[in-house]
Design a protein around this motif. Structure first.
Motif, PDB file in Angstrom:
ATOM      1  N   ALA A 214       9.995   5.575  -8.446  1.00 55.45           N
ATOM      2  CA  ALA A 214      11.159   5.063  -7.713  1.00 55.45           C
ATOM      3  C   ALA A 214      11.317   5.819  -6.400  1.00 55.45           C
ATOM      4  O   ALA A 214      11.454   7.037  -6.389  1.00 55.45           O
ATOM      5  N   GLY A 215      11.260   5.097  -5.289  1.00 54.43           N
ATOM      6  CA  GLY A 215      11.447   5.722  -3.986  1.00 54.43           C
ATOM      7  C   GLY A 215      10.164   6.149  -3.295  1.00 54.43           C
ATOM      8  O   GLY A 215      10.192   6.665  -2.180  1.00 54.43           O
ATOM      9  N   VAL A 216       9.018   5.928  -3.935  1.00 56.94           N
ATOM     10  CA  VAL A 216       7.732   6.243  -3.303  1.00 56.94           C
ATOM     11  C   VAL A 216       7.537   5.309  -2.098  1.00 56.94           C
ATOM     12  O   VAL A 216       7.850   4.128  -2.168  1.00 56.94           O
ATOM     13  N   PRO A 217       7.065   5.827  -0.960  1.00 52.20           N
ATOM     14  CA  PRO A 217       6.976   4.978   0.234  1.00 52.20           C
ATOM     15  C   PRO A 217       5.823   3.975   0.180  1.00 52.20           C
ATOM     16  O   PRO A 217       4.690   4.333  -0.133  1.00 52.20           O
TER      17      PRO A 217
ATOM     18  N   ALA B  93       0.857  -1.186   0.000  1.00 47.99           N
ATOM     19  CA  ALA B  93       0.000   0.000   0.000  1.00 47.99           C
ATOM     20  C   ALA B  93       0.892   1.233   0.000  1.00 47.99           C
ATOM     21  O   ALA B  93       1.845   1.318   0.775  1.00 47.99           O
ATOM     22  N   GLN B  94       0.561   2.165  -0.871  1.00 53.17           N
ATOM     23  CA  GLN B  94       1.369   3.391  -0.949  1.00 53.17           C
ATOM     24  C   GLN B  94       0.968   4.359   0.152  1.00 53.17           C
ATOM     25  O   GLN B  94      -0.212   4.657   0.318  1.00 53.17           O
ATOM     26  N   LEU B  95       1.954   4.833   0.905  1.00 52.10           N
ATOM     27  CA  LEU B  95       1.679   5.764   1.997  1.00 52.10           C
ATOM     28  C   LEU B  95       1.336   7.145   1.448  1.00 52.10           C
ATOM     29  O   LEU B  95       1.919   7.593   0.461  1.00 52.10           O
ATOM     30  N   ARG B  96       0.414   7.799   2.124  1.00 54.60           N
ATOM     31  CA  ARG B  96      -0.052   9.099   1.638  1.00 54.60           C
ATOM     32  C   ARG B  96       0.877  10.211   2.139  1.00 54.60           C
ATOM     33  O   ARG B  96       0.571  10.916   3.105  1.00 54.60           O
ATOM     34  N   THR B  97       2.014  10.351   1.458  1.00 59.75           N
ATOM     35  CA  THR B  97       2.967  11.412   1.827  1.00 59.75           C
ATOM     36  C   THR B  97       3.105  12.376   0.664  1.00 59.75           C
ATOM     37  O   THR B  97       2.753  12.046  -0.465  1.00 59.75           O
ATOM     38  N   ARG B  98       3.662  13.546   0.960  1.00 59.70           N
ATOM     39  CA  ARG B  98       3.890  14.510  -0.122  1.00 59.70           C
ATOM     40  C   ARG B  98       5.180  14.213  -0.863  1.00 59.70           C
ATOM     41  O   ARG B  98       5.287  14.466  -2.045  1.00 59.70           O
ATOM     42  N   SER B  99       6.183  13.703  -0.129  1.00 54.37           N
ATOM     43  CA  SER B  99       7.462  13.420  -0.790  1.00 54.37           C
ATOM     44  C   SER B  99       7.826  11.948  -0.609  1.00 54.37           C
ATOM     45  O   SER B  99       7.181  11.224   0.132  1.00 54.37           O
ATOM     46  N   LYS B 100       8.891  11.549  -1.277  1.00 54.67           N
ATOM     47  CA  LYS B 100       9.273  10.134  -1.297  1.00 54.67           C
ATOM     48  C   LYS B 100       9.868   9.679   0.047  1.00 54.67           C
ATOM     49  O   LYS B 100      10.060  10.481   0.953  1.00 54.67           O
ATOM     50  N   LEU B 101      10.164   8.373   0.144  1.00 53.77           N
ATOM     51  CA  LEU B 101      10.580   7.809   1.436  1.00 53.77           C
ATOM     52  C   LEU B 101      11.941   8.337   1.895  1.00 53.77           C
ATOM     53  O   LEU B 101      12.151   8.564   3.079  1.00 53.77           O
ATOM     54  N   PHE B 102      12.858   8.523   0.942  1.00 51.61           N
ATOM     55  CA  PHE B 102      14.194   8.975   1.346  1.00 51.61           C
ATOM     56  C   PHE B 102      14.676  10.194   0.562  1.00 51.61           C
ATOM     57  O   PHE B 102      15.835  10.563   0.655  1.00 51.61           O
TER      58      PHE B 102
ATOM     59  N   GLU C 257      -6.428   7.212   7.120  1.00 49.53           N
ATOM     60  CA  GLU C 257      -5.804   8.135   6.169  1.00 49.53           C
ATOM     61  C   GLU C 257      -4.310   7.860   5.974  1.00 49.53           C
ATOM     62  O   GLU C 257      -3.502   8.763   5.862  1.00 49.53           O
ATOM     63  N   VAL C 258      -4.006   6.552   5.953  1.00 47.76           N
ATOM     64  CA  VAL C 258      -2.629   6.127   5.742  1.00 47.76           C
ATOM     65  C   VAL C 258      -2.339   6.005   4.249  1.00 47.76           C
ATOM     66  O   VAL C 258      -1.249   6.298   3.779  1.00 47.76           O
ATOM     67  N   SER C 259      -3.354   5.570   3.503  1.00 43.94           N
ATOM     68  CA  SER C 259      -3.173   5.324   2.076  1.00 43.94           C
ATOM     69  C   SER C 259      -4.480   5.581   1.349  1.00 43.94           C
ATOM     70  O   SER C 259      -5.556   5.366   1.912  1.00 43.94           O
ATOM     71  N   ASP C 260      -4.380   6.024   0.090  1.00 42.24           N
ATOM     72  CA  ASP C 260      -5.603   6.119  -0.722  1.00 42.24           C
ATOM     73  C   ASP C 260      -6.076   4.728  -1.087  1.00 42.24           C
ATOM     74  O   ASP C 260      -7.242   4.540  -1.425  1.00 42.24           O
ATOM     75  N   ALA C 261      -5.174   3.785  -1.043  1.00 45.36           N
ATOM     76  CA  ALA C 261      -5.475   2.367  -1.280  1.00 45.36           C
ATOM     77  C   ALA C 261      -6.365   2.189  -2.510  1.00 45.36           C
ATOM     78  O   ALA C 261      -7.358   1.477  -2.492  1.00 45.36           O
ATOM     79  N   ASP C 262      -5.963   2.859  -3.584  1.00 49.13           N
ATOM     80  CA  ASP C 262      -6.739   2.828  -4.822  1.00 49.13           C
ATOM     81  C   ASP C 262      -6.064   1.848  -5.787  1.00 49.13           C
ATOM     82  O   ASP C 262      -4.951   2.084  -6.251  1.00 49.13           O
ATOM     83  N   MET C 263      -6.742   0.724  -6.045  1.00 43.58           N
ATOM     84  CA  MET C 263      -6.128  -0.317  -6.871  1.00 43.58           C
ATOM     85  C   MET C 263      -5.849   0.163  -8.287  1.00 43.58           C
ATOM     86  O   MET C 263      -4.832  -0.174  -8.877  1.00 43.58           O
ATOM     87  N   GLU C 264      -6.800   0.939  -8.829  1.00 43.97           N
ATOM     88  CA  GLU C 264      -6.642   1.373 -10.213  1.00 43.97           C
ATOM     89  C   GLU C 264      -5.398   2.228 -10.396  1.00 43.97           C
ATOM     90  O   GLU C 264      -4.784   2.228 -11.455  1.00 43.97           O
ATOM     91  N   ARG C 265      -5.057   2.978  -9.378  1.00 39.44           N
ATOM     92  CA  ARG C 265      -3.861   3.815  -9.476  1.00 39.44           C
ATOM     93  C   ARG C 265      -2.609   3.085  -9.022  1.00 39.44           C
ATOM     94  O   ARG C 265      -1.544   3.683  -8.917  1.00 39.44           O
ATOM     95  N   GLY C 266      -2.772   1.804  -8.707  1.00 39.07           N
ATOM     96  CA  GLY C 266      -1.608   0.999  -8.346  1.00 39.07           C
ATOM     97  C   GLY C 266      -1.079   1.293  -6.959  1.00 39.07           C
ATOM     98  O   GLY C 266       0.027   0.894  -6.628  1.00 39.07           O
ATOM     99  N   ASN C 267      -1.864   1.971  -6.113  1.00 38.27           N
ATOM    100  CA  ASN C 267      -1.321   2.184  -4.769  1.00 38.27           C
ATOM    101  C   ASN C 267      -1.904   1.254  -3.718  1.00 38.27           C
ATOM    102  O   ASN C 267      -1.811   1.487  -2.529  1.00 38.27           O
ATOM    103  N   PHE C 268      -2.473   0.138  -4.197  1.00 38.90           N
ATOM    104  CA  PHE C 268      -2.889  -0.971  -3.329  1.00 38.90           C
ATOM    105  C   PHE C 268      -2.757  -2.223  -4.187  1.00 38.90           C
ATOM    106  O   PHE C 268      -3.578  -2.480  -5.057  1.00 38.90           O
ATOM    107  N   ARG C 269      -1.659  -2.963  -3.983  1.00 39.15           N
ATOM    108  CA  ARG C 269      -1.363  -4.091  -4.863  1.00 39.15           C
ATOM    109  C   ARG C 269      -1.229  -5.354  -4.026  1.00 39.15           C
ATOM    110  O   ARG C 269      -0.813  -5.298  -2.878  1.00 39.15           O
ATOM    111  N   CYS C 270      -1.546  -6.474  -4.631  1.00 38.77           N
ATOM    112  CA  CYS C 270      -1.582  -7.699  -3.849  1.00 38.77           C
ATOM    113  C   CYS C 270      -0.868  -8.850  -4.547  1.00 38.77           C
ATOM    114  O   CYS C 270      -1.019  -9.046  -5.748  1.00 38.77           O
TER     115      CYS C 270
END
Ligand code: ADP
Ligand code: MG
Length: 493
Positions: free
Chosen positions: A159-162, A19-28, A193-206
């Motif tokens: 690349a680098g998205v949390p 699951a992609q975290l809902r942040t403004r910038s990347k992890l590192f 409000e940790v993640s948009d968890a939207d499968m279509e946008r690829g931010n919730f993958r299984c």
């Protein structure tokens, strides 16, 4: 391939969700996280692994990871470690992904999952093995329509998205249960409000791990792993297909080989991508550029205290507080915006069940048709409560109010004004209704006779005619009463 059950085997499934975290910038790196940018427009020397740059951990990502862990009853560890997971891939410029391996941020939680079971729902507790943080890789684009014949382009925006990787124990026992778990997990991640968890946008993958064993067997069977499933429907179909395939192998005396599989929706079959002999060897080691992540216990308690009421608790409260049935309460609490909307409208209106009925019958349909959630609509809870109130007061009819719902969803507005402007007031003018009743009776002598002869169902037909004459504006209760009185009163005359 038809989903025929194999009664001999028990199905065992464990799921890994990214699951992609809902942040403004990347992890590192400070590169922004945003969807839909042109390729390579959100990169920074850290994402590109240019020499001499160092990663800096995103504090917000850690907070969100703790939120997810606490909301799923995990133990958050005060000490965790980022490791390098080494592999070569064109969309991985560093040659490694930063992930957590031996010491993840959280372990040992659970989710209570409502699983459809015939007409009923049962609750299944699914244990979580671990939650860890990692960075996403870039994306290779092979689509000839985009990159021309047989070229491959690389887009490093991702690349680098949390990411949060959430891994279950092998507790799931059917494709339906697997999908139910994913729905529950998605709902929790959105609630907090940790993640948009939207499968279509690829931010919730299984990824799904699947094995079969004989009923009563203690040991787990050999598993395969299905990769890159990107809709609830394809997940269910893919797991079903893989169960069929494994059952066929076992039935014919063969052994399941440990492998990574892909599902092809066109054929409805799974196929081997790579066998375990070519096992991934990531040569993990702690990232020397990053110190261990230390989380003070008061930070964890702070997050715990700040969590909103979750769907489970809210579902129970709605049943007690508004007298809703469990099924209705469950649907209304599946998403937080919908639960907020219901609660506000129910308080405004006073009768929770009535508001629930209007939401379940009319509002959800209007939202679905427009593919939006309630917080993307123009309709306020207050206006919705008022609309229902206007029906209760007999100012307008159920029919007219229902027709207004899509308009309110799209354009908002004051229901009272709209009803006046559009001439949707209920006609309670007894003269007008009376005239319509007389005309209908005069025009349908044969039906009137049958009614009086005992075919009471004909009342509905005549009622329909009267409503038609009044353009659907007559108050149905008053009209029905008048029509029945007129028909019954003259009996035998
Ligand atoms: P990996 O090899 O991918 O690092 P793990 O061994 O941690 O992973 O397991 C990944 C997932 O596979 C977990 O969800 C786990 O529950 C599940 N799993 C492990 N063994 C089996 C099995 N025999 N059948 C089904 N699922 C399994
Ligand atoms: Mg795995």
């Amino acid at each position: 391939m038809s989903g025929v059950p194999h009664p001999d085997y028990e199905v065992v499934i464990g799921l890994e969700v990214h699951a992609q975290l809902r942040t403004r910038s990347k992890l590192f790196s400070p590169a922004p996280v945003s969807y839909g940018l042109p390729p390579n427009h959100s990169v920074h020397p850290v994402c590109l692994a240019l020499p001499g740059v160092l990663p800096v951990l995103n504090r917000r990502a850690v907070e969100l990871a703790i939120r997810a862990a606490v909301a799923t009853h995990c133990t958050v560890h005060p000490h965790s470690v980022f490791a390098r997971k080494n592999y070569f891939y064109p969309d991985l410029p560093k040659g490694y992904q930063i992930s957590q391996y031996e010491e993840p941020i959280a372990t040992g939680g659970w989710l209570d999952v409502p699983v459809p079971d015939g007409d009923a729902t049962r609750i299944s507790r699914v244990r979580l093995h671990r939650i860890h943080m990692e960075e996403d890789a870039g994306k290779s684009i092979h689509d000839p329509a985009v990159v021309g014949s047989d070229a491959t382009h690389v887009d490093l925006n991702r690349a680098g998205v949390p990411l949060l990787e959430i891994v279950t124990e092998p507790d799931l026992r059917s494709p339906v249960e697997a999908v139910a778990y994913l729905r529950t997990l998605r709902s929790v991640l959105r609630y907090v409000e940790v993640s948009d968890a939207d499968m279509e946008r690829g931010n919730f993958r299984c990824d799904a791990n699947i094995s079969l064993r004989l009923h009563g067997a203690e040991e787990l069977g050999t598993r395969t792993e299905l990769k890159n499933l990107n809709s609830f429907r394809s997940i269910e179909a893919a797991i079903e297909a893989e169960i069929e395939r494994q059952a066929d192998v076992l039935d014919s005396g063969g052994r399941v080989q440990q492998a990574t599989m892909a599902y092809d929706p066109a054929t409805g079959r799974t196929r081997v991508l790579r066998l375990k002999e070519n096992a991934d060897d990531y040569r993990y080691f702690p990232d020397p550029d990053l110190v261990p992540l230390v989380i003070p216990s008061d930070a964890i308690e702070g997050v715990r205290a700040s969590l909103p009421e979750l769907a489970e608790a809210r579902c129970e409260r709605f049943q007690v507080e508004f007298g809703l049935g469990e099924g209705d309460a469950r649907i209304l609490t599946e998403s937080r915006p919908l639960a907020d909307f219901f609660e506000a409208a129910a308080r405004e209106h006073g009768a929770g069940q009535s508001v629930a009925n209007w939401i379940l019958r009319d509002l959800l349909r209007a939202l679905k048709e427009r593919e939006i959630e309630v917080d993307g609509s123009e309709l306020s809870p207050r206006a919705f409560a008022r609309l229902i109130g206007l029906v209760d007061e007999g100012v307008t009819t159920v029919k007219a109010a229902r027709e207004l719902v899509p308009h309110l969803v799209e354009s908002g507005g004051d229901p009272e004004v709209l009803i006046r402007e559009r001439g949707l007031e209920a006609v309670s003018d007894t003269d007008l209704i009376g005239r319509a009743v007389e005309e209908v009776i005069a025009e349908h002598p044969a039906d009137v006779e049958s009614y009086r002869g005992g075919e009471k169902k004909i009342l509905n037909f005549l009622m329909g005619r009267v409503m038609q004459r009044t353009g659907g504006k007559a108050d149905p209760g008053a009209t029905r009463a008048l029509l029945a009185r007129r028909l019954d009163g003259e009996e035998g005359v």
